[in-house]
Design a protein around this motif. Sequence first.
Motif, short mmCIF file in Angstrom:
data_model
loop_
_atom_site.label_atom_id
_atom_site.label_comp_id
_atom_site.label_asym_id
_atom_site.label_seq_id
_atom_site.Cartn_x
_atom_site.Cartn_y
_atom_site.Cartn_z
N ILE A 44 22.25 -13.26 13.91
CA ILE A 44 23.01 -14.31 14.59
C ILE A 44 24.48 -13.90 14.72
N LYS A 45 25.02 -13.33 13.65
CA LYS A 45 26.44 -12.93 13.68
C LYS A 45 26.68 -11.90 14.79
N HIS A 46 25.75 -10.96 14.92
CA HIS A 46 25.90 -9.96 15.98
C HIS A 46 25.78 -10.60 17.36
N LEU A 47 24.87 -11.55 17.48
CA LEU A 47 24.71 -12.21 18.78
C LEU A 47 25.94 -13.05 19.10
N ASP A 48 26.52 -13.67 18.08
CA ASP A 48 27.75 -14.44 18.30
C ASP A 48 28.85 -13.55 18.89
N GLY A 49 28.82 -12.28 18.50
CA GLY A 49 29.83 -11.33 18.98
C GLY A 49 29.76 -11.10 20.48
N GLY A 75 26.01 -19.31 17.03
CA GLY A 75 24.91 -19.51 16.08
C GLY A 75 23.57 -19.71 16.74
N SER A 76 23.39 -19.12 17.93
CA SER A 76 22.08 -19.28 18.58
C SER A 76 21.52 -17.92 19.00
N TYR A 77 20.22 -17.92 19.27
CA TYR A 77 19.55 -16.69 19.72
C TYR A 77 19.63 -16.54 21.24
N LYS A 78 20.42 -17.40 21.86
CA LYS A 78 20.42 -17.45 23.32
C LYS A 78 20.69 -16.09 23.99
N PRO A 79 21.66 -15.31 23.49
CA PRO A 79 21.87 -14.02 24.17
C PRO A 79 20.62 -13.14 24.14
N ALA A 80 19.89 -13.17 23.03
CA ALA A 80 18.65 -12.37 22.95
C ALA A 80 17.61 -12.92 23.91
N ILE A 81 17.52 -14.24 23.97
CA ILE A 81 16.55 -14.87 24.87
C ILE A 81 16.88 -14.52 26.33
N ASP A 82 18.16 -14.57 26.66
CA ASP A 82 18.57 -14.22 28.03
C ASP A 82 18.17 -12.79 28.37
N ALA A 83 18.36 -11.90 27.40
CA ALA A 83 18.00 -10.49 27.65
C ALA A 83 16.49 -10.35 27.85
N ILE A 84 15.72 -11.14 27.12
CA ILE A 84 14.26 -11.08 27.28
C ILE A 84 13.87 -11.68 28.64
N LYS A 85 14.49 -12.81 28.97
CA LYS A 85 14.16 -13.45 30.25
C LYS A 85 14.51 -12.54 31.42
N ALA A 86 15.64 -11.84 31.29
CA ALA A 86 16.06 -10.96 32.39
C ALA A 86 15.20 -9.70 32.45
N ALA A 103 16.24 2.27 29.09
CA ALA A 103 17.61 1.94 29.52
C ALA A 103 18.02 0.53 29.11
N GLY A 104 17.09 -0.41 29.17
CA GLY A 104 17.41 -1.80 28.85
C GLY A 104 17.76 -1.98 27.38
N LEU A 105 16.90 -1.47 26.54
CA LEU A 105 17.13 -1.60 25.10
C LEU A 105 18.40 -0.86 24.69
N LEU A 148 25.75 -3.04 23.55
CA LEU A 148 26.48 -4.29 23.70
C LEU A 148 26.58 -5.05 22.37
N VAL A 149 25.48 -5.14 21.67
CA VAL A 149 25.45 -5.93 20.43
C VAL A 149 25.86 -5.07 19.23
N HIS A 150 25.93 -3.77 19.42
CA HIS A 150 26.23 -2.80 18.38
C HIS A 150 25.22 -2.88 17.23
#
Length: 626
Positions: free
Chosen positions: A409-414, A424-435, A498-500, A506-508
């Motif tokens: 979560i901390k990395h995603l917050d970044g 504090g959400s998984y939204k960035p990961a979810i967006d990457a999966i959706k895309a 390439a995606g991963l 991005l998330v380091h």
Amino acid sequence: NITTIEQMEADNAMLKQNACAVCAETYDDRVKAQSPHCKFGEGGICCKNCSMGPCRITAKAPRGICGADAHAIAARNYLRSVAAGTSSHSDHAREILHVLRNASPEGNYKIRDEQKLLSLAKEWEVPTEGRDIYDIARDVADIGLMEFGKPEGTQRFVSRATPERQKVWAEQGILPRAIDREVVTAMHMTHMGNTADAEFLVRQGLRTSIANGWGGSMLGTEVTDILFGTPTVRTTEGNLGVLEKDMVNIVVHGHDPVFSEMVVTAAEVKELTDYAKTKGAKGINIVGLCCTANEVAMRHGVRMAGNFLQQENAILTGVVEMMCVDIQCIFPALPQLAECFHTKFVTSSPIARIPGATHIEFKPETAFQQAKDIVKMAVDNYQNREASKVCIPPSKKNAVVGYPTEQIIKHLDGVTNSHVDELGSYKPAIDAIKAGVLRGAVAIVGCNNPRVRPDYSHFEIMKELLQNDILIVATGCAAQVATKAGLLNYDAKYYCGAGLRRVCELVHIPPILHMGACVDISRMMLLATGIAKDWGVDTTQIPVVGCAPEWMSEKAVSIANYVVSTGLDVYLGIEPQVSGSAQMMELITEGTRKITGAGYIINTDPHELVKNILAGIEAKRTALGI
Ligand code: BF8
Ligand code: SF4
């Protein structure tokens, strides 16, 4: 630059020569002696649950003396494995809860993560206002201990699951009651003359396993974090090359950090490091094996000597002054092997007594002094090392470890735009999966196993999934294959699609996130649940699955069951021992789908298994309309 499986095998071959030189037997000799395996055991159709037997099922004898058929016998054996696995993780948790209960500022064990304790206290409605942290800890520990034997109600952590999951468990009658109750019920059901209908044994297997994943294991993880700190990202190294030629080497092996944490602390005491120097060593080198390695690596950066099938190899290097063990996955062969070298082999728990070992029963009240005595014993043994027997394979790799959900979560917050999105959400990961930048995620877990080419399946599956833009989370001995290979590195992005790769940059993060020991598969359940909740769906819908390429233990059977119960498919590279019953094979692959929405997919060919995983993930995506 990754270490190939061939290089790893060359290291093993070198150590095998060392074994031959001292006439020592190793597991591969015993594999030969045990081959071919008993077909009845392999198929799960040998029963010795009463003394009219043992009964073995054949075409000529399709029923045991009591009339139990292959399905009943295979299902009963399978449920007993789940019960044993649940017991192991849960009893481990119970020991740690007792340590928490007796923690004090003056004692050997203190509270390192007050925040985590307070949030658990809040979840369990323990008053915290104006109270001493150790009083709160005692109340929390008491409630935790009640989870094992409370007379009514279900496991508290069940409320952390998605609402849909909780509904499924309730409707299917598999909500777990007290942990001990589920294990005892499983043993009772499988006693001679009780349940003979395989489906109901499988259902109890699911229920008993949830008492593990959403009970014992989750308690173990929570309380370990409270006592020893929630892991954070740190760099370490892994593989046998972490053993040092000119230092006192102590290997901590097993699972329970109550022991290993203290040994790690004792080895840092100046008096002891100075003492090691008086003996001609440059210092004291503590390294880990199996899940203990994961625990101490994630909290202290202690280096990892290797996974399950490397436990003999560590001794075969000839430079281990002491191997000290606590519980689980410890070969009873080790004391005898240690005798061929100068290695002292020390057991510490009444749960794991092994002939030939020096037993020092570890007690929380005297833990620090005992740990110092143990370390001193190892230092004193340094002078007994025989130069002619020394053989350390040079292989080791850097590894970035320590990704509990809090760190993810901390990395995603970044990478979250905090002005627009919530933190504090998984939204960035979810967006990457959706895309479609990420296709999904796979939790790769479990042991290594000489039934297949050890480590090979893990290695192949990991490489192929990364190339296909699948993020991997790993625990246990699987995580250590990634460590040895060099895949727990930021540089491993070069092996990714390439995606991963873009996500890693991005998330380091490395493309394989090390989430801990096998009890920490509970963290993976919370990760999948967090993603599902933030997505607004149930866990069974997200493109996330589990995979155990080389599992071997009863703990693994219990884990596989709770992952399936959580709604996530589990891809197995080793067949469960139920193949003597067509009904059981159907129940574990398809039958559970009607109960939990998930099941096993079994394929002993790793390349085929990857194809199955990719197809499974794409099917989940399609169903979600992405
Ligand atoms: O609990 S992965 S060999 S060490 S059982 Fe054992 Fe298997 Fe390793 Fe950890 Ni898990
Ligand atoms: Fe044989 Fe039935 Fe006894 Fe099992 S319980 S050993 S099948 S008689």
